[in-house]
Design a protein around this motif. Structure first.
Motif, short mmCIF file in Angstrom:
data_model
loop_
_atom_site.label_atom_id
_atom_site.label_comp_id
_atom_site.label_asym_id
_atom_site.label_seq_id
_atom_site.Cartn_x
_atom_site.Cartn_y
_atom_site.Cartn_z
N ASP A 1 -11.33 -33.87 -8.81
CA ASP A 1 -10.39 -33.85 -9.94
C ASP A 1 -9.43 -35.03 -9.82
OD1 ASP A 1 -9.41 -31.48 -12.10
OD2 ASP A 1 -7.97 -33.08 -11.66
N CYS A 2 -9.11 -35.63 -10.97
CA CYS A 2 -8.28 -36.83 -10.93
C CYS A 2 -6.79 -36.50 -10.88
CB CYS A 2 -8.57 -37.73 -12.12
SG CYS A 2 -8.27 -36.91 -13.68
N ALA B 1 -13.12 -23.87 -15.66
CA ALA B 1 -14.58 -23.97 -15.70
C ALA B 1 -15.10 -24.54 -14.38
CB ALA B 1 -15.02 -24.87 -16.86
N GLY C 1 -13.89 -32.18 -12.51
CA GLY C 1 -12.87 -31.43 -13.24
C GLY C 1 -12.67 -30.06 -12.61
N VAL D 1 -13.31 -39.73 -11.57
CA VAL D 1 -14.68 -40.20 -11.69
C VAL D 1 -14.69 -41.20 -12.83
CG1 VAL D 1 -17.05 -39.56 -12.24
CG2 VAL D 1 -15.67 -38.08 -10.78
N ASN E 1 -3.74 -13.12 -21.42
CA ASN E 1 -4.95 -12.43 -21.88
C ASN E 1 -6.14 -12.60 -20.94
OD1 ASN E 1 -5.15 -15.12 -22.34
ND2 ASN E 1 -5.53 -15.01 -24.53
N ASP F 1 -13.86 -26.67 -22.01
CA ASP F 1 -13.32 -27.30 -23.22
C ASP F 1 -13.94 -28.64 -23.57
OD1 ASP F 1 -11.67 -25.15 -23.39
OD2 ASP F 1 -9.79 -26.26 -23.26
N VAL G 1 -9.32 -19.60 -21.20
CA VAL G 1 -9.56 -19.58 -19.76
C VAL G 1 -10.81 -18.75 -19.45
CG1 VAL G 1 -8.62 -18.86 -17.54
CG2 VAL G 1 -7.11 -19.85 -19.24
N TYR H 1 -4.00 -33.95 -24.01
CA TYR H 1 -3.19 -33.96 -25.23
C TYR H 1 -3.37 -35.23 -26.03
CZ TYR H 1 -0.92 -29.80 -23.66
OH TYR H 1 -0.68 -28.52 -23.27
N GLN I 1 4.02 -21.27 -25.61
CA GLN I 1 4.28 -20.95 -24.19
C GLN I 1 5.28 -21.93 -23.60
OE1 GLN I 1 0.79 -20.80 -21.80
NE2 GLN I 1 -0.03 -19.00 -22.80
N GLN J 1 -5.72 -27.67 -17.61
CA GLN J 1 -4.72 -27.25 -18.60
C GLN J 1 -4.16 -25.88 -18.24
OE1 GLN J 1 -6.19 -27.54 -22.79
NE2 GLN J 1 -8.04 -28.07 -21.69
C1 FAD Z 1 -0.02 -24.91 -21.93
C2 FAD Z 1 -1.34 -24.21 -22.14
C3 FAD Z 1 -1.39 -22.81 -22.20
C4 FAD Z 1 -2.61 -22.14 -22.36
N1 FAD Z 1 -2.61 -20.78 -22.37
C5 FAD Z 1 -3.77 -20.10 -22.44
C6 FAD Z 1 -3.77 -18.67 -22.40
O1 FAD Z 1 -2.71 -18.02 -22.31
N2 FAD Z 1 -4.99 -18.05 -22.45
C7 FAD Z 1 -6.16 -18.73 -22.53
O2 FAD Z 1 -7.22 -18.10 -22.52
N3 FAD Z 1 -6.19 -20.09 -22.60
C8 FAD Z 1 -5.02 -20.78 -22.56
N4 FAD Z 1 -5.02 -22.16 -22.64
C9 FAD Z 1 -6.32 -22.85 -22.80
C10 FAD Z 1 -7.02 -23.00 -21.44
O3 FAD Z 1 -6.09 -23.45 -20.47
C11 FAD Z 1 -8.18 -23.96 -21.52
O4 FAD Z 1 -9.10 -23.48 -22.47
C12 FAD Z 1 -8.88 -24.11 -20.16
O5 FAD Z 1 -7.99 -24.62 -19.18
C13 FAD Z 1 -10.10 -25.02 -20.26
O6 FAD Z 1 -10.64 -25.16 -18.97
P1 FAD Z 1 -11.59 -26.35 -18.52
O7 FAD Z 1 -11.92 -26.07 -17.11
O8 FAD Z 1 -12.68 -26.49 -19.50
O9 FAD Z 1 -10.75 -27.70 -18.67
P2 FAD Z 1 -9.31 -28.15 -18.22
O10 FAD Z 1 -8.44 -26.98 -17.93
O11 FAD Z 1 -8.86 -29.11 -19.27
O12 FAD Z 1 -9.54 -28.94 -16.85
C14 FAD Z 1 -10.17 -30.18 -16.80
C15 FAD Z 1 -9.88 -30.87 -15.48
O13 FAD Z 1 -10.68 -32.06 -15.40
C16 FAD Z 1 -9.94 -33.10 -14.78
N5 FAD Z 1 -10.52 -34.37 -15.19
C17 FAD Z 1 -10.59 -34.89 -16.45
N6 FAD Z 1 -11.24 -36.08 -16.44
C18 FAD Z 1 -11.58 -36.32 -15.15
C19 FAD Z 1 -12.28 -37.38 -14.50
N7 FAD Z 1 -12.79 -38.42 -15.18
N8 FAD Z 1 -12.44 -37.33 -13.16
C20 FAD Z 1 -11.97 -36.26 -12.45
N9 FAD Z 1 -11.31 -35.24 -13.02
C21 FAD Z 1 -11.13 -35.25 -14.36
C22 FAD Z 1 -8.52 -32.86 -15.26
O14 FAD Z 1 -7.57 -33.41 -14.36
C23 FAD Z 1 -8.44 -31.32 -15.32
O15 FAD Z 1 -7.92 -30.78 -14.11
C24 FAD Z 1 -3.82 -22.88 -22.49
C25 FAD Z 1 -3.78 -24.28 -22.46
C26 FAD Z 1 -2.57 -24.95 -22.30
C27 FAD Z 1 -2.55 -26.46 -22.26
#
Ligand code: FAD
Length: 553
Positions: free
Chosen positions: A257-258, A238, A234, A307, A273, A523, A532, A340, A384, A264
């Motif tokens: 990453d897939c 993070a 992913g 994965v 922010n 997340d 983020v 989603y 947004q 997100q």
């Molecule tokens: C439209 C939108 C606007 C946002 N705006 C804000 C903001 O203004 N401020 C803020 O602080 N937060 C915001 N957020 C929330 C923030 O984006 C998320 O909290 C953050 O992206 C979480 O990060 P993450 O790395 O945990 O996971 P994610 O961003 O969900 O990334 C997970 C990744 O894992 C990959 N993945 C999943 N399963 C697999 C698998 N089996 N094999 C390989 N890859 C896989 C996915 O393709 C993805 O790229 C927003 C979210 C959205 C959707």
């Protein structure tokens, strides 16, 4: 083709001469630097460049000028050259006013006068802005062109893949774009083989899967080593943070990453922010910087490949990828975030990709220009998305079940929506279904007060109704909460199965799951903050914990 242009605008001839001189000395060989002494004169030049088909990469404008102010000029420049980067020059005393104005004028950065020494205070900012412009800009008739039917799910999948991976391309709707037919005829591509992706060298891929496109673009889908210290699954905030720290601290690090790096956050049109970006930053911009940083430090990437599962074999973990290959590692960071939740109303599943989109506001916004669209959901991502779509669509209707957005959306977004005339809030309303012939044409809405349904015209529906964790690929021994979020650290101890699963003499480390050496961040983790910054913080922390784990084994 002419060199792209940089424009500087200031009513003070001395300041104008100084900034023109500095920019010419550094960028003169690649860009043409032009100047203007007033906002009105600059706008005239902006129009002329557009009419001649020249590219404007950057405008640096003073804020305080007689007549048109800098922020107004920059806002109006956007109408003609939407990709041009916009920098405001301010005096120290104007900084507050500038920051306020920046929100309305969509200025990318402000610079304080004087900017000496330019090597420290001017060029790094301009370098960054020009890099960002280069990443988005595509010269006319060059680069990748994608020809397809607007409402075909595969067209959407390829568009989404290219934009999420920050690969510039031109979209040619086969039913409307004047060049599409000629391009297909010349290459002998049948309508049944759409979408077709044309490359600069004249070659074409017909109805390709994203994975095939990635390979054709030279992306590696093969791991370079037999054994890694750390595999991060992913590449959202993070995962990218873990990759930067892992690689910089000498761990042999692979990131998978897939879909595309960014997760997100990559789909967010504006993150307001995140620390250190006073004027906000788009998700794609933040992602671009993070990938560059992680790659520069030595992390390997495999994108797009999913994965599928993980097997644990003593201290080694075997990840099985969707194409059947295996990667072996000593530790894993699960950073697969959330996706989603699907809407179950009639017709939604059949029209997904054909007018119904999950998130995807930034990918599809240009194709809804002048149209009537619906955003379903009242969270920040819906807000947004609605704001971004409102730049293109004629009308954006935000459908929510509640009376107001107050409990579900940040106030700054509520305020911006209220100020956007083509956004209409539809409270106490639910979606009963969508209909259409091959693509969405109508939406059926019911009021939560009465069961009456009304059918309205709709060109597209964007769904943002909550999320579910993407944790299915992890083995059953990784304990989760009732909703599927991964438990870590102390939270594990309260789980009924903890004693059965955990056989170590020590307690799990802070972000460690119930399988030693498998960590979770962001997340996908139970109790995550869904921000983020929080995801970046957790991703960075896991690397410290990975070191601790490796030292124990
Ligand atoms: C439209 C939108 C606007 C946002 N705006 C804000 C903001 O203004 N401020 C803020 O602080 N937060 C915001 N957020 C929330 C923030 O984006 C998320 O909290 C953050 O992206 C979480 O990060 P993450 O790395 O945990 O996971 P994610 O961003 O969900 O990334 C997970 C990744 O894992 C990959 N993945 C999943 N399963 C697999 C698998 N089996 N094999 C390989 N890859 C896989 C996915 O393709 C993805 O790229 C927003 C979210 C959205 C959707």
């Amino acid at each position: 083709m002419n060199k792209p242009f940089l424009m500087v605008v200031d009513d003070d001839p001395q300041v104008l001469a100084a900034i023109r001189r500095d920019l010419r000395s550094r960028y003169g060989s690649t860009y043409t630097v032009v100047s203007a002494q007033s906002g009105e004169q600059a706008l005239e030049s902006v129009r002329e460049l557009k009419a001649r088909g020249d590219a404007l990469a950057l405008v640096v404008s003073d804020q305080r000028m007689p007549g048109m102010q800098g922020t107004e000029l920059l806002a109006r420049t956007r109408e003609f050259h939407p990709l041009a980067r916009r920098l405001l020059l301010t005096a120290y005393s104007d900084v507050h006013a500038a920051i306020t104005a920046i929100n309305d004028a969509h200025v990318h950065h402000y610079l304080q006068k004087p900017w000496d020494p330019p090597e420290e205070r001017l060029f790094p900012v301009v370098d960054d802005e020009l890099d960002a412009w280069q990443a988005e800009y595509l010269p006319e008739a060059k680069g990748l062109r994608l020809v397809g039917h607007q409402w075909a799910p595969r067209s959407h999948a390829i568009k989404d893949f290219l934009s999420a991976n920050l690969i510039p391309f031109r979209w040619l709707d086969v039913d409307h774009h004047p060049d599409a037919g000629g391009l297909l005829d010349a290459a002998g591509v049948e309508a049944s083989a759409l979408p077709a992706l044309f490359f600069e060298d004249g070659s074409v891929l017909q109805d390709p899967e994203p994975r095939v496109v990635a390979e054709r673009l030279g992306r590696s889908l093969t791991a370079g080593s037999n054994l890694y210290d750390l595999v991060i699954v992913g590449a959202g905030p993070a995962g990218l943070a873990a990759a930067v720290y892992g690689a910089s601290e000498g761990l042999k690090t692979l990131m998978i990453d897939c879909h595309a790096p960014g997760g997100q956050a990559g789909s967010s049109s504006r993150i307001e922010n995140y620390l250190g970006f006073p004027t906000g930053v788009s998700g794609s911009e933040l992602t671009r910087r993070a990938i560059l940083q992680a790659e520069r430090l030595g992390a390997e990437f495999i994108v797009p490949l999913e994965v599928a599962s993980v097997g644990v074999d003593g201290g080694y973990k075997r990840l099985t990828l969707r194409d059947g290959r295996e990667v072996v590692t000593r530790t894993i960071v699960a950073a697969t975030g959330m996706s989603y939740r699907e809407h179950t109303a009639n017709g939604v599943a059949e029209h997904t990709g054909a007018g119904v989109y999950y998130g995807a506001a930034t990918t599809e916004a240009p194709s809804v220009a002048g149209k009537r669209v619906f955003v379903i959901g009242g969270g920040n991502s819906a807000g947004q998305g609605a704001l971004y779509l409102a730049r293109y669509a004629r009308e954006v209707h935000v459908v929510i079940r509640r009376e107001s957005l107050a409990d579900t959306m940040s106030q700054y977004l509520i305020d911006q929506l209220a100020k956007t005339p083509n956004v209409h809030l539809r409270p106490r309303t639910e979606v009963a279904g969508v209909e259409g012939d091959g693509h969405v044409e109508h939406i059926a809405l019911t009021s939560t007060d009465s069961a009456a349904a009304a059918v309205e015209d709709a060109d597209a529906v964007f769904i943002f109704i909550g999320t579910r964790p993407r944790s299915d690929w992890l083995p059953a021994s990784v304990l989760r909460d009732a909703r599927g979020f991964v438990l870590t650290g102390r939270d594990l101890m309260a789980h009924d199965d903890f004693a059965r699963v955990w056989k170590e003499s020590r307690q799990p480390l802070l972000l460690e799951t119930s399988v030693p050496g498998v960590f979770a961040a962001g997340d996908v983790r139970a109790g995550a903050m869904n921000r983020v910054a929080a995801a970046v913080g957790e991703g960075s922390m896991t690397v410290r914990l990975v070191h601790e784990y490796l030292a124990l084994t």
